[in-house]
Every structure is written in C-alpha cells, then in structure tokens.
Design an enzyme around this catalytic site. Structure first.
Site, PDB file in Angstrom:
ATOM      1  N   TYR A   1      -1.345  -0.308  11.213  1.00  9.94           N
ATOM      2  CA  TYR A   1      -1.822  -0.705  10.339  1.00  9.94           C
ATOM      3  C   TYR A   1      -0.499  -0.766   9.086  1.00  9.94           C
ATOM      4  CZ  TYR A   1      -3.188  -1.126   5.084  1.00  9.94           C
ATOM      5  OH  TYR A   1      -3.173  -1.250   3.537  1.00  9.94           O
TER       6      TYR A   1
ATOM      7  N   THR B   1       0.469  -0.742   0.110  1.00 12.96           N
ATOM      8  CA  THR B   1       0.290  -0.143   0.274  1.00 12.96           C
ATOM      9  C   THR B   1       0.722   1.107  -0.018  1.00 12.96           C
ATOM     10  OG1 THR B   1      -1.777   1.027   1.499  1.00 12.96           O
ATOM     11  CG2 THR B   1      -0.234  -0.356   2.721  1.00 12.96           C
ATOM     12  N   ASP B   2       0.213   2.176  -0.242  1.00 13.34           N
ATOM     13  CA  ASP B   2       1.341   4.126  -0.643  1.00 13.34           C
ATOM     14  C   ASP B   2       1.027   3.868   1.092  1.00 13.34           C
ATOM     15  OD1 ASP B   2      -1.276   4.311  -0.185  1.00 13.34           O
ATOM     16  OD2 ASP B   2      -1.257   5.994  -1.266  1.00 13.34           O
ATOM     17  N   GLU B   3       0.015   3.677   2.038  1.00  8.77           N
ATOM     18  CA  GLU B   3       0.541   4.194   2.970  1.00  8.77           C
ATOM     19  C   GLU B   3       1.781   3.911   3.630  1.00  8.77           C
ATOM     20  OE1 GLU B   3      -2.808   4.244   5.576  1.00  8.77           O
ATOM     21  OE2 GLU B   3      -4.449   3.466   4.258  1.00  8.77           O
TER      22      GLU B   3
ATOM     23  N   LYS C   1       2.725  -3.516   7.164  1.00 11.21           N
ATOM     24  CA  LYS C   1       2.695  -3.509   6.004  1.00 11.21           C
ATOM     25  C   LYS C   1       4.059  -3.076   5.233  1.00 11.21           C
ATOM     26  CE  LYS C   1      -0.025  -4.617   2.783  1.00 11.21           C
ATOM     27  NZ  LYS C   1      -0.299  -6.290   2.356  1.00 11.21           N
TER      28      LYS C   1
END
Length: 323
Positions: free
Chosen positions: A155, A129-131, A159
């Site tokens: 979260y 994810t870009d997060e 990741k």
C-alpha cells in the site's frame, strides 16, 4: 473559507471516508460547486452520496480514475481544483493482493496528471500518507517534509510511487501540484475494517478485539475534521510544488488506544486478544506539522480525547443499529 469566492471543484474518492468528510466540510463552510467522482467500492457510502444529490451545489459521477473514458466524462468542464482522495488504503488487503492498489493509486494518479496537462483544472492537491516515510524508532524525531520516502508495504509503496509521479510532473511540466501527507485519520464514516472502528464494532458485539503483535506500535492520530480544515487551507493558500505534512501530534500505543476506547464504551479489557503480527508492520509513525502551522496557520479544533469520544459515539450509533 466562509466569505471566499465560489470555486468549481472535482473531488476524487469523495464517497470514501476522508473524501466524504471533506465534502460535508465544504458544503457547510463554503459555497463551492462540487463534483464527486468515485467508483463506489466496498469502502464507500452510496446512501450518503444519494442524499447529497439534492443539493444544487453538488453532483456525483460514478467512475474509475484509472479509466480514461470515465475521466473524460467527468472532465466536461474546467475545474478550479482537483482534490485527489481516491485510493485503495487498507494495508492488510494490499499484502494479500496489490493489483487494485497499483491500478488506483499509481495508474489512477497518472491519468489525473495527464488530464491536468491538458488544462482540465487550474491546480491539484494529491492526498497521500505518512506511511510513505516508513517507520521510526521511539527515539527518532517525527517525519518532516524532507524525510526520505521508505515505504514498507505494498500500500505505502503505491502511494510513494504516486507521490513521485506528482513530483516529476511538477518538475518536468511545471504543473500546479501540491502533495499532502497525513497521519492516521479517525472519525465518522470510516470503514469498519480500520483499527478504531474494528475495536468499536467488536466491543459492541462483545467479540475479541485482535491486536497485532505486542500492541506497542505507535501511531500519530489525526481527527478527520482537522484534516479537512488543513486541506481547505492548502486549497486556498498552498504553494505549487510544495509538500505539506498534516499530523495530529497525538502519538498513542495501539494497546493504550484500545484500552481507552473500551473505557469510553464501558467494556472490559478481557476482550483484547493478541494475534500474530502483520508482515512488514511499521513500529511507529509521527508527523511534524510545523510547516503547515507556520505557513498556513493551521491548528486543530479539539483535543484528541474529545475527538475520540465523538468518534466512538458516532460509530456506536451507526453500528448499534445494524447489530
């Protein structure tokens, strides 16, 4: 991938939002043999999976990727590739309790890497994810594959941890690994706890739509079918050891997106309700997909608004029948 050779694929998390869309995409566009492994959490679609089991190209095995015995059961054959979607992904839930996120996102990825070491598959695509990149100011350029990892919530931290494990296993053991990092997905089969389905579901019931803080947070939106197309290209043409950003190039302020969805649905903006902001709420995400476009010739198939209308209609049909 029409006309390409048939591959034997293992898809983890294939009963969830993006994974299920990818399964449908492959069944329509290719002749691969597909095994889905999923623990069928609250965000999965067991009824859809049950329907797919009548397809001779598809099989389903219920299991948890963090459980060695479950993984051993699904590794009853060698796969051409593992496409690893399985993850806990709801930020609010991770803030309340990160246990499941650590087990699935970190331990589960580790267990898959251990299987890859034994030759269980010829390659693996790790879907991230870009997060993991953290947040941007309005003036900063979008994230590239070289942007540092700087996660700001439990979260995204799990990741980022799994991304680093994948990198380490590539560097240490030279395993055939690739990582993708996508921006915010939207489309069919997304759980109603997520932003866009929450708006649609609340508006259908004429309930207040909760907006964190001032609603000026910016997200880069990617239609899930375009994400599936990107993963398919990476499966076919991607290079081991590489990271590929998959962004929609569709930056929207949260409040503007809410208003557009209400407009599509014919609902009043008076349904909007501002609430206390989320802890550690990232202000802006934006992804630079130049590498994917230039190296693998990826392009999106429809405009953001066309995809949004399609998504709203799908969720209205699904939710409308259950209200």
């Amino acid at each position: 991938m029409k006309g390409g050779r048939s591959l034997n694929l293992l898809i983890t998390g294939g009963a969830g939002f993006i994974g299920l869309n990818f399964v449908h995409y492959l069944l329509k566009s290719a002749s691969h043999q597909i095994t889905v492994m999923d623990s069928l959490t609250y965000a999965s679609h067991p009824d859809e999976i049950q329907e797919l089991t009548s397809n001779p190209k598809f099989r389903f095995i219920k299991g948890n990727i963090a459980n060695k015995n479950d993984l051993n059961a699904v590794m009853d054959q060698q796969y051409e590739a593992i496409i690893h979607f399985a993850a806990e992904s709801h930020v609010d839930n991770s803030i309340q309790n990160a246990d499941d996120f650590i087990q699935t996102n970190i331990v589960g990825t580790y267990e898959l890497l251990q299987q890859l070491k034994t030759g269980a598959a010829k390659k693996m695509i790790h879907v991230s994810t870009d997060e993991v990149y953290g947040t941007l100011t309005p003036a900063q350029d979008p994230f590239t594959e070289l942007s540092p990892l700087s996660p700001n919530n439990p979260y995204s931290a799990t990741k980022a941890s799994s991304d680093l494990l994948v990198r380490a296993y590539y560097e240490t053991f030279k395993l055939p690994l690739m990582t993708t990092r996508c921006s915010n997905n939207f489309g069919p089969f997304q759980n109603k706890e997520k932003f866009i389905p929450t708006i649609i579901y609340s508006a259908l019931q004429n309930k207040k739509i909760p907006i964190y803080g001032d609603g000026q947070q910016i997200r880069d939106w990617l239609f899930v079918e375009d994400h599936c197309k990107a993963i398919s290209l990476i499966l076919e043409k991607g290079t081991s050891g590489e990271v590929y950003n998959i962004g929609g190039g569709n930056e929207r302020k949260n409040i503007d997106l809410v208003k557009r969805i209400l407009e599509i649905m014919g609902k009043p903006e008076s349904l909007i309700e501002y609430i206390e902001d989320r802890k550690g709420h990232d202000r802006r995400y934006a992804i630079d997909s130049t590498k994917l476009q230039n190296k693998l010739n990826w392009e999106q198939t429809s405009t953001f608004d066309q995809s949004l209308v399609k998504t709203v209609e799908w969720h209205m049909n699904k939710f409308g029948a259950s209200i």
